[in-house]
Design an enzyme around this catalytic site. Structure first.
Site, PDB file in Angstrom:
ATOM      1  N   SER A  21       0.831  -1.204   0.000  1.00  0.00           N
ATOM      2  CA  SER A  21       0.000   0.000   0.000  1.00  0.00           C
ATOM      3  C   SER A  21       0.865   1.254   0.000  1.00  0.00           C
ATOM      4  O   SER A  21       0.611   2.197  -0.754  1.00  0.00           O
ATOM      5  CB  SER A  21      -0.922   0.019   1.221  1.00  0.00           C
ATOM      6  OG  SER A  21      -1.745  -1.120   1.232  1.00  0.00           O
ATOM      7  N   GLN A  45       0.878  -9.086  -6.312  1.00  0.00           N
ATOM      8  CA  GLN A  45       0.464 -10.490  -6.464  1.00  0.00           C
ATOM      9  C   GLN A  45       1.391 -11.279  -7.393  1.00  0.00           C
ATOM     10  O   GLN A  45       1.403 -12.502  -7.340  1.00  0.00           O
ATOM     11  CB  GLN A  45      -0.968 -10.563  -7.022  1.00  0.00           C
ATOM     12  CG  GLN A  45      -2.033 -10.113  -6.051  1.00  0.00           C
ATOM     13  CD  GLN A  45      -2.223 -11.065  -4.881  1.00  0.00           C
ATOM     14  OE1 GLN A  45      -1.974 -12.269  -4.977  1.00  0.00           O
ATOM     15  NE2 GLN A  45      -2.643 -10.543  -3.755  1.00  0.00           N
ATOM     16  N   ALA A  88       6.325  -8.076   0.939  1.00  0.00           N
ATOM     17  CA  ALA A  88       6.930  -9.357   1.328  1.00  0.00           C
ATOM     18  C   ALA A  88       5.923 -10.407   1.775  1.00  0.00           C
ATOM     19  O   ALA A  88       6.104 -11.595   1.514  1.00  0.00           O
ATOM     20  CB  ALA A  88       7.946  -9.119   2.454  1.00  0.00           C
ATOM     21  N   HIS A  89       4.835  -9.971   2.431  1.00  0.00           N
ATOM     22  CA  HIS A  89       3.941 -10.979   3.014  1.00  0.00           C
ATOM     23  C   HIS A  89       3.087 -11.704   1.976  1.00  0.00           C
ATOM     24  O   HIS A  89       2.351 -12.622   2.312  1.00  0.00           O
ATOM     25  CB  HIS A  89       3.078 -10.372   4.139  1.00  0.00           C
ATOM     26  CG  HIS A  89       1.946  -9.512   3.699  1.00  0.00           C
ATOM     27  ND1 HIS A  89       0.658  -9.981   3.619  1.00  0.00           N
ATOM     28  CD2 HIS A  89       1.887  -8.221   3.310  1.00  0.00           C
ATOM     29  CE1 HIS A  89      -0.145  -8.997   3.216  1.00  0.00           C
ATOM     30  NE2 HIS A  89       0.583  -7.924   3.023  1.00  0.00           N
ATOM     31  N   THR A 106      14.594   4.830  10.340  1.00  0.00           N
ATOM     32  CA  THR A 106      15.515   3.709  10.565  1.00  0.00           C
ATOM     33  C   THR A 106      14.973   2.454   9.891  1.00  0.00           C
ATOM     34  O   THR A 106      13.791   2.147  10.006  1.00  0.00           O
ATOM     35  CB  THR A 106      15.701   3.482  12.078  1.00  0.00           C
ATOM     36  OG1 THR A 106      16.198   4.698  12.639  1.00  0.00           O
ATOM     37  CG2 THR A 106      16.666   2.349  12.359  1.00  0.00           C
ATOM     38  N   CYS A 134     -18.071  -7.037   1.804  1.00  0.00           N
ATOM     39  CA  CYS A 134     -18.807  -6.986   3.070  1.00  0.00           C
ATOM     40  C   CYS A 134     -17.914  -6.621   4.240  1.00  0.00           C
ATOM     41  O   CYS A 134     -18.317  -5.892   5.128  1.00  0.00           O
ATOM     42  CB  CYS A 134     -19.441  -8.326   3.379  1.00  0.00           C
ATOM     43  SG  CYS A 134     -20.791  -8.709   2.274  1.00  0.00           S
TER      44      CYS A 134
HETATM   45  C1  LIG Z   1      -2.024  -7.088  -0.820  1.00  0.00           C
HETATM   46  C2  LIG Z   1      -1.995  -6.140  -1.943  1.00  0.00           C
HETATM   47  C3  LIG Z   1      -1.619  -4.796  -1.766  1.00  0.00           C
HETATM   48  C4  LIG Z   1      -1.321  -4.219  -0.401  1.00  0.00           C
HETATM   49  O1  LIG Z   1      -0.140  -4.708   0.141  1.00  0.00           O
HETATM   50  P1  LIG Z   1       0.144  -4.501   1.710  1.00  0.00           P
HETATM   51  O2  LIG Z   1       1.541  -4.929   1.891  1.00  0.00           O
HETATM   52  O3  LIG Z   1      -0.829  -5.375   2.425  1.00  0.00           O
HETATM   53  O4  LIG Z   1      -0.042  -3.053   2.004  1.00  0.00           O
HETATM   54  C5  LIG Z   1      -1.567  -3.974  -2.871  1.00  0.00           C
HETATM   55  N1  LIG Z   1      -1.852  -4.441  -4.095  1.00  0.00           N
HETATM   56  C6  LIG Z   1      -2.209  -5.716  -4.319  1.00  0.00           C
HETATM   57  C7  LIG Z   1      -2.477  -6.173  -5.701  1.00  0.00           C
HETATM   58  C8  LIG Z   1      -2.297  -6.610  -3.249  1.00  0.00           C
HETATM   59  O5  LIG Z   1      -2.662  -7.861  -3.466  1.00  0.00           O
END
Ligand SMILES: *Cc1c(COP(=O)(O)O)cnc(C)c1O
Length: 394
Positions: free
Chosen positions: A73, A180, A201-202, A238, A326
């Site tokens: 984001s 993605q 990263a997540h 930092t 939702c």
């Molecule tokens: C998850 C996602 C984001 C946001 O990433 P975050 O690290 O959760 O802020 C932005 N764009 C896409 C396409 C995503 O799937």
């Protein structure tokens, strides 16, 4: 805990144990600030540089073109707002698509309030951006095109090479939200003419709260966070050293297994799609069958509510995601499903399942059996389904 079949990898992924292990020493052992001068800090400085190098290499980018952020984001917000500001003397027009993540769409809405004009290009029934519309939308004052690499809901991979080419021919900056796609499909920033790219990263088995923005050398862009000299003075604060180290490790592992993982996930995905389509009537697949992320499945089951389906699946230990918004307090179906032309009532019956390399064929079989049961159960409660069956003499 009861059994857990996790099929929501587009929402977030499990941090791999190797990644956690790589991160741990940077909390309590090597906690030095990378900006400090003493030798103890060179350990953390080197670790940050190492991660930056790994990431740059994975994209065919230069090390100094990778800027760490706090996630996808933030990267999207930075790319759009800062580029808009830096290039506004040339023009105030931005082009994006109707199916972007809210991190892009809501940033565009913010820019519109500040005097920028945004064109939201349509997609076809598979979620592919219409290139002729994109070309037609270009004006002399267009300064930025932002199109996602792959969609987070329906998994469609966009024609990024063509879009990059179009942007380059017109001298327009090109940003892509690759959250993605990155480390799930091969990406090379030069080959695709990408000027800015967002990642998190997540979404690739790394930790939460760390991302990067790739910014091509020469792109004018203002700093996102003002303060210290970190990230070449463009993003002060930092460094999140453990996060960055974990990110580097996650990328290293993801890139090393990309091909094999993609093959495995694609096989599992197609198996799941084929079984569901063959065994559950009045079902459709949302998104492109051909240009699709290896791990994404998105169904629309007619006559049911995705939310009820999700709750029932959860009771069976299956984590998925629905096509409606939702959770964000709105009852409207997602903007993505509406943009591909689904009527409201069908969009409401959508289910997204996103796989990982840890899922198995046995799990898919279990999911199919449960889906068959639950969809039949919910349809039996549906007056719409009853009417439909009567009309069709079934
Ligand atoms: C998850 C996602 C984001 C946001 O990433 P975050 O690290 O959760 O802020 C932005 N764009 C896409 C396409 C995503 O799937």
């Amino acid at each position: 805990m009861k059994q857990l079949i996790y099929l929501d990898n587009a929402a977030t992924t499990k941090t791999r144990p190797e990644v956690v292990e790589a991160m741990l020493p940077y909390f309590s052992e090597y906690y030095g600030n990378p900006s400090s001068v003493y030798e103890f800090s060179t350990i953390t400085k080197k670790a940050v540089t190492g991660a930056r190098e790994t990431i740059a290499k994975s994209l065919g980018a230069r090390t100094e073109e990778i800027y760490f952020t706090a996630g996808g984001s933030e990267s999207d917000n930075w790319a759009l707002t800062a580029a808009a500001e830096a290039y506004q003397s040339k023009g105030k027009h931005i082009i994006t698509s109707k199916i972007e993540h809210h991190a892009v769409l809501h940033t565009c809405a913010h820019l519109e309030k500040r005097g920028f004009e945004v064109t939201y290009v349509d997609v076809d029934e598979n979620g592919v951006v219409k290139l002729d519309e994109l070309k037609k939308a270009i004006r002399p004052d267009t300064i930025l095109i932002s199109i996602m690499f792959a969609n987070n809901e329906i998994g469609t991979i966009e024609p990024i090479r063509e879009i990059g080419q179009i942007a380059r021919e017109h001298g327009i900056l090109f940003h892509t939200d690759a959250v993605q796609a990155y480390a799930h499909v091969p990406i090379n920033v030069d080959e695709y003419n990408i000027d800015m790219l967002s990642s998190s990263a997540h979404k690739l088995n790394g930790p939460k709260g760390i991302g990067f923005l790739y910014i091509r050398k020469g792109v004018k862009i203002r700093s996102f966070i003002h303060g210290g000299a970190q990230e070449r003075k463009r993003r002060a604060g930092t460094e999140n050293v453990p996060g960055i180290v974990g990110y580097g490790k996650a990328v290293e592992l993801a890139m090393a297994t990309l091909e094999e993982r993609s093959k495995y996930e694609t096989g599992l995905r197609d198996y799941l799609m084929d079984r569901v389509m063959a065994e559950i009537p009045y079902t459709r697949i949302n998104g492109s069958r051909k240009n699709r992320l290896p791990n994404n499945v998105n169904f629309a089951f007619q006559f049911i509510e995705g939310e009820s389906l999700l709750i029932k699946l959860d009771m069976e230990g299956i984590c998925g995601s629905s096509g409606s918004a939702c959770t964000s307090g709105s009852l409207d179906p997602s903007h993505v499903l509406l943009a591909i032309g689904l009527p409201h009532e069908i969009a409401h019956g959508s289910l997204r399942l996103t796989l990982s390399e840890e899922n198995t064929k046995e799990e898919m079989d279990y999911v199919v059996e449960k889906l068959k049961e639950i969809v039949a159960y919910l349809r039996n409660l549906s007056p719409l389904y009853e009417d439909f069956m009567k009309k069709n003499n079934r």
